[in-house]
Design an enzyme around this catalytic site. Structure first.
Site, PDB file in Angstrom:
ATOM      1  N   HIS A 167       1.713   4.484  -2.889  1.00 55.52           N
ATOM      2  CA  HIS A 167       1.849   5.937  -2.736  1.00 55.52           C
ATOM      3  C   HIS A 167       3.208   6.396  -3.281  1.00 55.52           C
ATOM      4  O   HIS A 167       3.308   7.441  -3.939  1.00 55.52           O
ATOM      5  CB  HIS A 167       1.768   6.323  -1.254  1.00 55.52           C
ATOM      6  CG  HIS A 167       0.391   6.360  -0.686  1.00 55.52           C
ATOM      7  ND1 HIS A 167      -0.646   7.052  -1.281  1.00 55.52           N
ATOM      8  CD2 HIS A 167      -0.127   5.813   0.450  1.00 55.52           C
ATOM      9  CE1 HIS A 167      -1.739   6.919  -0.541  1.00 55.52           C
ATOM     10  NE2 HIS A 167      -1.454   6.178   0.513  1.00 55.52           N
ATOM     11  N   HIS A 215       0.829  -1.205   0.000  1.00 53.33           N
ATOM     12  CA  HIS A 215       0.000   0.000   0.000  1.00 53.33           C
ATOM     13  C   HIS A 215       0.867   1.261   0.000  1.00 53.33           C
ATOM     14  O   HIS A 215       0.690   2.148  -0.851  1.00 53.33           O
ATOM     15  CB  HIS A 215      -0.911  -0.015   1.239  1.00 53.33           C
ATOM     16  CG  HIS A 215      -1.770   1.189   1.389  1.00 53.33           C
ATOM     17  ND1 HIS A 215      -3.103   1.222   1.040  1.00 53.33           N
ATOM     18  CD2 HIS A 215      -1.492   2.450   1.856  1.00 53.33           C
ATOM     19  CE1 HIS A 215      -3.600   2.421   1.278  1.00 53.33           C
ATOM     20  NE2 HIS A 215      -2.643   3.193   1.782  1.00 53.33           N
ATOM     21  N   GLU A 216       1.793   1.327   0.938  1.00 50.57           N
ATOM     22  CA  GLU A 216       2.631   2.526   1.020  1.00 50.57           C
ATOM     23  C   GLU A 216       3.531   2.659  -0.205  1.00 50.57           C
ATOM     24  O   GLU A 216       3.836   3.778  -0.640  1.00 50.57           O
ATOM     25  CB  GLU A 216       3.460   2.512   2.307  1.00 50.57           C
ATOM     26  CG  GLU A 216       2.636   2.539   3.584  1.00 50.57           C
ATOM     27  CD  GLU A 216       1.642   3.692   3.640  1.00 50.57           C
ATOM     28  OE1 GLU A 216       1.906   4.753   3.030  1.00 50.57           O
ATOM     29  OE2 GLU A 216       0.590   3.532   4.286  1.00 50.57           O
TER      30      GLU A 216
END
Length: 670
Positions: A465, A461-462
């Protein structure tokens, strides 16, 4: 001696010279950078030439470089490696920075120039990105109160300054509660805990300076403790401490801070002509209105609650088999859910976890980025702000793209959660600059470090980003990377999670920490089959938080936020054995700043898109379809906030999505 924060950084790729920066450098550097920025703003406002896009909007874009450098370093270390000196500096800096920004937005001559450019926009022959930057700049000044005068303008400045102080205090109170509490464990207290939890507890004990294992309030430790500990009394003690963060009374209590924050936000919105803060905040998001947010959340709440209620009956029956009477409690749910998962999916977390080594999951995230976007990652040996940090140079076709820094381990000096930030964002004006991007997580240390499946999902997820930052290809920094609507920013991150679930990725990178062997096919099948296990619980705890956030800001601010929280949860029939993912006193997303206030729903709004976006890959050539990957980069990852998010998604997919793909992806479809 020259302050290293204010010099040109003659370092590899212009990375901050962390080895030469001390805490004593920050305050004088900030003062000098603020002075320099004020002079730049005054020069723009006092320019005798007629206002133009170049001498006003582009001049604003080019201002504040020194301030950006100082703050990029300071906020990186303040969030990920805090200490008493940095906490004191943060408390000092917050009102100064708020006053500085208020002075800029309240500069009448500056706003007059911006407004003049705005009024002449149709005759300026601007590019699409320039027109977008002008729109966002003008809108940002108006929403900051630039059009206010007299006592209203002064009151707006006071509100912003106070909110900055409150947000900093909320964060530091939460960090203090998380840092100070721990529960020592005797050898008899370790019953039921697999080796990886015991190892993590011993490592946490070493950090706390104790002679044995401890449970801390780090999510990566307390969650598996609640999953596996046979000691119901200790699970209850740990859970109650986790739940009480920010609400323990005394100096670190956040309840009054939350109440004052909500009242000030309502007053701020009223000064700008809005009925409430939610109406103000959501105007610039994809959702636009509180009603649209509520409709989305409630459409998912009903099937999620039905699933959670059914699951609670099963878990209660398992509890009865253990001879435990009474109601299923929040400190029971994870424990019996883990027993149920082991029984129904024949999946043992202790046997599974050695296949999720941190280093291999980093390799997996990098490999997917290589296959999708042609990115290469090479380790860098450079000084960073903590020994746990690692850095890589990111290239494509031999050309430098970015620097990526990973800070993965939990420690007492780091606030909880996981996040991505850019120490330097991509831009081409006023000069070419490549991004320096950081992922910060809170995984338990080990040798080797092992992740849960949820931890691995957080890592992906990170990194999603980070890709949004690294692949940005715009001219102006103000629309670079993740500078997008709050309910669009989670699309790239949540979308990237899907690649972790691909069998070919797990077959290659889910290798056993001791033997090096790939995950057996039958275990892999079980992992994927259990992907939506306990999704009723996960969805309910999330939506409850999002609805409480929305109701706090949609209407009159509550004098007692805890009473209002209870009312909202009662009105939706919150299951007794499930708590909000973030109760009010620890809801840093909402109260440490304005970022997710009225907008915690945005994860689910983005999930509607990410489920539909990944379906586009599945409908094409599969997860690594080259054409879809190229379209994703072209229309979403490279464009930042240079266009309206609905336009960007439609350009990628051909239409806007419905909620059906989300319900299917969560296993909640009828």
């Amino acid at each position: 001696m020259t302050n290293p924060l204010l010099t040109d950084w003659e370092t590899p790729f212009g990375i901050a010279p962390f080895d030469r920066i001390s805490d004593n450098d920050f305050a004088p550097a900030l003062e000098e950078a603020l002075t320099a920025h004020r002079a730049e703003i005054d020069a723009i406002a006092e320019n005798p030439e007629a206002p133009s896009f170049a001498n006003t909007i582009e001049a604003l874009e080019a201002s504040g470089a020194a301030l950006d450098k100082v703050l990029s370093v300071f906020f990186t270390v303040a969030g990920a490696d805090s200490n008493p000196a940095r906490e004191a500096l943060q408390r000092d800096f917050s009102p100064k920075l708020a006053a500085h920004q208020s002075a800029i937005s309240g500069n009448e001559k500056l706003f007059a120039r911006i407004n003049a450019v705005w009024e002449a926009r149709d005759s300026l022959d601007l590019s699409e990105e320039q027109a977008r930057v002008l729109t966002l700049t003008h809108r940002g000044f108006v929403r900051s109160g630039a059009a206010l005068t007299g006592s209203e303008a002064e009151r707006m400045k006071e509100i912003k300054a106070r909110l900055a102080v409150l947000g900093t205090q909320f964060t530091q109170n939460l960090l203090a509660d998380e840092r100070d509490w721990f529960m020592p464990l005797s050898e008899d207290d370790l019953t039921g805990l697999p080796d990886f939890v015991i190892d993590a507890a011993r490592a946490a004990g070493e950090e706390k300076g104790t002679q044995g294992p401890v449970v801390t309030l780090s999510r990566s430790l307390i969650t598996p403790f609640l999953q596996f500990s046979d000691r119901r009394d200790l699970r209850e003690k740990a859970f109650r401490a986790w739940e009480a963060r920010g609400a323990n009374g005394g100096e670190t209590d956040n309840r009054e801070i939350a109440a004052e924050t909500l009242a000030l936000r309502k007053e701020r919105a009223a000064l700008l002509g809005y009925d409430n803060f939610a109406a103000y905040k959501l105007e610039t998001e994809m959702a636009k209105t509180p009603a649209a947010v509520r409709d989305l959340l409630m459409s998912v709440w009903k099937p999620a609650k039905a699933q959670a209620d059914a699951d609670a009956e099963v878990l209660t029956a398992l509890m009865r088999e253990d001879g435990v009477n009474g109601a299923l409690e929040p400190w029971d749910w994870r424990y019996y859910a883990e027993k149920r998962r082991a029984a129904e999916h024949d999946l043992d977390e202790a046997a599974l976890k050695p296949y999720f080594q941190l280093d291999r999951m980093i390799d997996a995230a990098f490999d997917c980025a290589n296959r999708l976007f042609g990115l290469e990652f090479a380790a860098l040996d450079v000084p960073l702000y903590h020994p746990d940090c690692r850095a890589w140079e990111v290239t494509r076709d031999g050309q430098h793209v970015a620097v990526f820094i990973g800070d993965y381990f939990a420690r007492g000096s780091k606030r909880s959660g996981a996040w991505c930030s850019a120490m330097r964002a991509q831009a081409k004006f006023p000069r070419e600059q490549a991004p320096v991007v950081i992922n910060v997580c809170n995984f338990a240390k080990g040798d080797p470090a092992l992740l849960s499946y949820d931890d691995a999902r957080t890592l992906f997820h990170e990194f999603g980003h980070a890709l949004h930052q690294m692949l940005s290809d715009v001219t102006y920094e103000s629309v670079s990377g993740t500078s997008v609507a709050r309910d669009f920013v989670e699309l790239p991150s949540q979308l990237y999670e899907h690649w972790l679930d691909q069998p070919e990725v797990l077959q290659k990178f889910a290798t056993h920490a001791r033997t090096g062997e790939a995950m057996p096919p039958e275990m892999l099948d079980k992992v994927l089959a259990a992907a939506t296990f306990d999704m009723g619980f996960q969805t309910v705890e999330y939506i409850a938080s999002a609805l409480v956030d929305l109701e706090f800001h949609d209407g009159e601010p509550p004098a007692d936020p805890m009473a209002r929280q209870a009312e909202v949860l009662s009105s939706i029939g919150m299951p007794q054995a499930i708590r909000m993912r973030h109760a009010t006193p620890q809801f840093a997303h909402v109260f440490s700043g304005d970022g997710y206030s009225s907008a915690y729903y945005s994860y689910m709004w983005s999930e509607v898109m990410d489920a539909d976006a990944f379906a586009a890959f599945e409908e094409a050539g599969g997860a690594f379809d080259a054409e879809r990957a190229e379209a994703l980069e072209e229309h979403i990852l490279s464009t930042g906030g240079s266009r309206d998010p609905a336009e960007l998604y439609t350009a990628f997919r051909g239409r806007l999505p419905g909620v059906e793909a989300l319900l299917k992806g969560r296993g909640l479809a009828a």
